[in-house]
Design a protein around this motif. Structure first.
Motif, mmCIF file in Angstrom:
data_model
loop_
_atom_site.group_PDB
_atom_site.id
_atom_site.type_symbol
_atom_site.label_atom_id
_atom_site.label_comp_id
_atom_site.label_asym_id
_atom_site.label_seq_id
_atom_site.Cartn_x
_atom_site.Cartn_y
_atom_site.Cartn_z
ATOM 1 N N PHE A 1 0.821 -1.206 0.000
ATOM 2 C CA PHE A 1 0.000 0.000 0.000
ATOM 3 C C PHE A 1 0.858 1.261 0.000
ATOM 4 C CE2 PHE A 1 -2.798 -3.142 1.906
ATOM 5 C CZ PHE A 1 -3.965 -2.940 1.181
ATOM 6 N N LYS A 2 0.330 2.264 -0.650
ATOM 7 C CA LYS A 2 0.909 3.607 -0.598
ATOM 8 C C LYS A 2 -0.226 4.537 -0.183
ATOM 9 C CE LYS A 2 3.122 7.190 -3.271
ATOM 10 N NZ LYS A 2 3.464 7.676 -4.604
ATOM 11 N N VAL A 3 -0.093 5.148 0.993
ATOM 12 C CA VAL A 3 -1.112 6.058 1.512
ATOM 13 C C VAL A 3 -0.476 7.438 1.621
ATOM 14 C CG1 VAL A 3 -2.690 6.547 3.404
ATOM 15 C CG2 VAL A 3 -2.172 4.182 2.827
ATOM 16 N N SER A 4 -1.114 8.430 1.005
ATOM 17 C CA SER A 4 -0.551 9.776 1.033
ATOM 18 C C SER A 4 -1.657 10.810 1.181
ATOM 19 C CB SER A 4 0.262 10.047 -0.232
ATOM 20 O OG SER A 4 -0.561 9.975 -1.373
ATOM 21 N N VAL A 5 -1.275 11.948 1.748
ATOM 22 C CA VAL A 5 -2.194 13.081 1.909
ATOM 23 C C VAL A 5 -1.577 14.271 1.204
ATOM 24 C CG1 VAL A 5 -3.287 14.659 3.540
ATOM 25 C CG2 VAL A 5 -3.033 12.253 4.124
ATOM 26 N N GLU A 6 -2.376 14.895 0.343
ATOM 27 C CA GLU A 6 -1.928 16.101 -0.337
ATOM 28 C C GLU A 6 -3.073 17.094 -0.318
ATOM 29 O OE1 GLU A 6 -0.557 17.464 -4.756
ATOM 30 O OE2 GLU A 6 0.101 15.497 -4.042
ATOM 31 N N GLY A 7 -2.896 18.158 0.419
ATOM 32 C CA GLY A 7 -3.959 19.149 0.559
ATOM 33 C C GLY A 7 -5.142 18.549 1.288
ATOM 34 N N GLU A 8 -6.296 18.528 0.640
ATOM 35 C CA GLU A 8 -7.510 17.984 1.247
ATOM 36 C C GLU A 8 -7.878 16.615 0.688
ATOM 37 O OE1 GLU A 8 -10.637 20.830 0.832
ATOM 38 O OE2 GLU A 8 -9.618 22.326 2.045
ATOM 39 N N THR A 9 -6.920 15.931 0.067
ATOM 40 C CA THR A 9 -7.214 14.620 -0.492
ATOM 41 C C THR A 9 -6.318 13.545 0.122
ATOM 42 O OG1 THR A 9 -5.682 14.924 -2.336
ATOM 43 C CG2 THR A 9 -7.986 15.547 -2.710
ATOM 44 N N ARG B 1 -7.677 4.764 -4.836
ATOM 45 C CA ARG B 1 -8.892 5.360 -4.284
ATOM 46 C C ARG B 1 -8.505 6.721 -3.719
ATOM 47 N NH1 ARG B 1 -13.639 2.027 -3.463
ATOM 48 N NH2 ARG B 1 -14.510 4.074 -3.167
ATOM 49 N N VAL B 2 -9.277 7.729 -4.054
ATOM 50 C CA VAL B 2 -9.011 9.089 -3.597
ATOM 51 C C VAL B 2 -10.215 9.570 -2.809
ATOM 52 C CG1 VAL B 2 -8.487 11.444 -4.306
ATOM 53 C CG2 VAL B 2 -7.565 9.533 -5.611
ATOM 54 N N PHE B 3 -9.957 10.095 -1.604
ATOM 55 C CA PHE B 3 -11.010 10.584 -0.725
ATOM 56 C C PHE B 3 -10.778 12.061 -0.438
ATOM 57 C CE2 PHE B 3 -10.125 6.155 0.259
ATOM 58 C CZ PHE B 3 -11.371 5.585 0.125
ATOM 59 N N THR B 4 -11.840 12.844 -0.474
ATOM 60 C CA THR B 4 -11.756 14.245 -0.085
ATOM 61 C C THR B 4 -11.968 14.330 1.418
ATOM 62 O OG1 THR B 4 -12.627 14.933 -2.222
ATOM 63 C CG2 THR B 4 -12.721 16.542 -0.435
ATOM 64 N N LEU B 5 -11.012 14.913 2.103
ATOM 65 C CA LEU B 5 -11.068 14.979 3.562
ATOM 66 C C LEU B 5 -11.907 16.160 4.017
ATOM 67 C CD1 LEU B 5 -7.317 14.249 4.356
ATOM 68 C CD2 LEU B 5 -9.234 12.669 4.438
ATOM 69 N N PRO B 6 -12.680 15.986 5.072
ATOM 70 C CA PRO B 6 -13.425 17.109 5.620
ATOM 71 C C PRO B 6 -12.466 18.064 6.345
ATOM 72 C CG PRO B 6 -13.784 15.156 6.944
ATOM 73 C CD PRO B 6 -12.980 14.738 5.772
ATOM 74 N N SER C 1 -12.691 19.180 9.213
ATOM 75 C CA SER C 1 -12.573 18.834 10.628
ATOM 76 C C SER C 1 -11.564 17.721 10.895
ATOM 77 C CB SER C 1 -13.936 18.447 11.193
ATOM 78 O OG SER C 1 -14.449 17.343 10.486
ATOM 79 N N ALA C 2 -11.027 17.076 9.854
ATOM 80 C CA ALA C 2 -10.066 15.985 10.043
ATOM 81 C C ALA C 2 -8.677 16.547 10.332
ATOM 82 C CB ALA C 2 -10.021 15.098 8.811
ATOM 83 N N ASP C 3 -8.003 15.940 11.289
ATOM 84 C CA ASP C 3 -6.645 16.337 11.659
ATOM 85 C C ASP C 3 -5.679 15.475 10.850
ATOM 86 O OD1 ASP C 3 -4.326 17.203 12.786
ATOM 87 O OD2 ASP C 3 -4.880 16.715 14.853
ATOM 88 N N VAL C 4 -5.182 16.000 9.733
ATOM 89 C CA VAL C 4 -4.361 15.215 8.809
ATOM 90 C C VAL C 4 -2.989 14.870 9.382
ATOM 91 C CG1 VAL C 4 -5.532 16.053 6.743
ATOM 92 C CG2 VAL C 4 -3.557 17.283 7.612
ATOM 93 N N ASP C 5 -2.556 15.558 10.408
ATOM 94 C CA ASP C 5 -1.249 15.285 11.007
ATOM 95 C C ASP C 5 -1.263 14.063 11.917
ATOM 96 O OD1 ASP C 5 -0.132 17.488 9.736
ATOM 97 O OD2 ASP C 5 -0.750 18.841 11.347
ATOM 98 N N ARG C 6 -2.430 13.585 12.289
ATOM 99 C CA ARG C 6 -2.527 12.451 13.215
ATOM 100 C C ARG C 6 -3.223 11.240 12.604
ATOM 101 N NH1 ARG C 6 -5.093 13.353 18.443
ATOM 102 N NH2 ARG C 6 -6.749 14.370 17.299
ATOM 103 N N ILE C 7 -3.196 11.082 11.291
ATOM 104 C CA ILE C 7 -3.826 9.941 10.626
ATOM 105 C C ILE C 7 -3.042 8.672 10.947
ATOM 106 C CG2 ILE C 7 -4.386 8.892 8.400
ATOM 107 C CD1 ILE C 7 -4.902 11.677 7.318
ATOM 108 N N LEU C 8 -3.753 7.612 11.300
ATOM 109 C CA LEU C 8 -3.152 6.314 11.601
ATOM 110 C C LEU C 8 -3.645 5.290 10.586
ATOM 111 C CD1 LEU C 8 -3.700 6.270 15.467
ATOM 112 C CD2 LEU C 8 -1.609 6.882 14.241
ATOM 113 N N ALA C 9 -2.765 4.346 10.225
ATOM 114 C CA ALA C 9 -3.133 3.286 9.282
ATOM 115 C C ALA C 9 -2.653 1.945 9.816
ATOM 116 C CB ALA C 9 -2.522 3.557 7.920
#
Length: 146
Positions: A66-74, A104-109, A111-119
């Motif tokens: 898996f490759k999980v990444s956050v860029e901006g609000e996605t 799969r691409v998800f638009t983040l709300p 209210s989500a704290d992108v710095d603390r995402i866990l997988a």
């Protein structure tokens, strides 16, 4: 006056009636439709007062795939697998390639704290936990009735 219902799905040529029906019967076969559907894993998305949770069903993979990444609000989840089998017997030579990938691409709300995402990946399910920001958490209090 007679009304005729227009069906945009069925496009028959006047010169070759039934020509498209042949392709539809072959391409609409369950073998082909199952192959198209299976290339994209199913996803469950839930929300609680503390966090959002995304569960992605991807059995047969390893967490390294898996490759999980956050860029901006996605949030983007992707994987790519390649394998090659080669068999040489007598006068026969056979090579089989296998390739599968998805994104799969998800638009983040907001209210989500992108710095603390866990997988985590366990039993064929990739779980992503997106904690909510402190100011976005629902505050509940009891209201007295007078």
């Amino acid at each position: 006056m007679t009304l005729v219902k227009f069906n945009p799905e069925k496009k028959n040529s006047a010169l070759l009636p039934g020509f498209n029906d042949i392709f539809e019967s072959v391409l609409g076969d369950t073998y082909f439709s199952d192959r198209r559907i299976s290339s994209l894993p199913a996803v469950n998305i839930s929300e609680s007062s503390e966090e959002y949770q995304i569960e992605l069903a991807a059995p047969g993979l390893k967490k390294e795939d898996f490759k999980v990444s956050v860029e901006g609000e996605t949030l983007t989840v992707s994987t790519e697998q390649r394998s090659e089998n080669s068999v040489a017997e007598k006068n026969y030579n056979r090579r089989e390639f296998s390739y599968s990938s998805f994104t799969r691409v998800f638009t983040l709300p907001e209210s989500a704290d992108v710095d603390r995402i866990l997988a985590s990946y366990c039993d064929g399910v990739l779980k992503l936990t997106l904690p909510k920001k402190e100011e976005a958490k629902a505050v509940s209090r009891q209201i007295a009735i007078s």
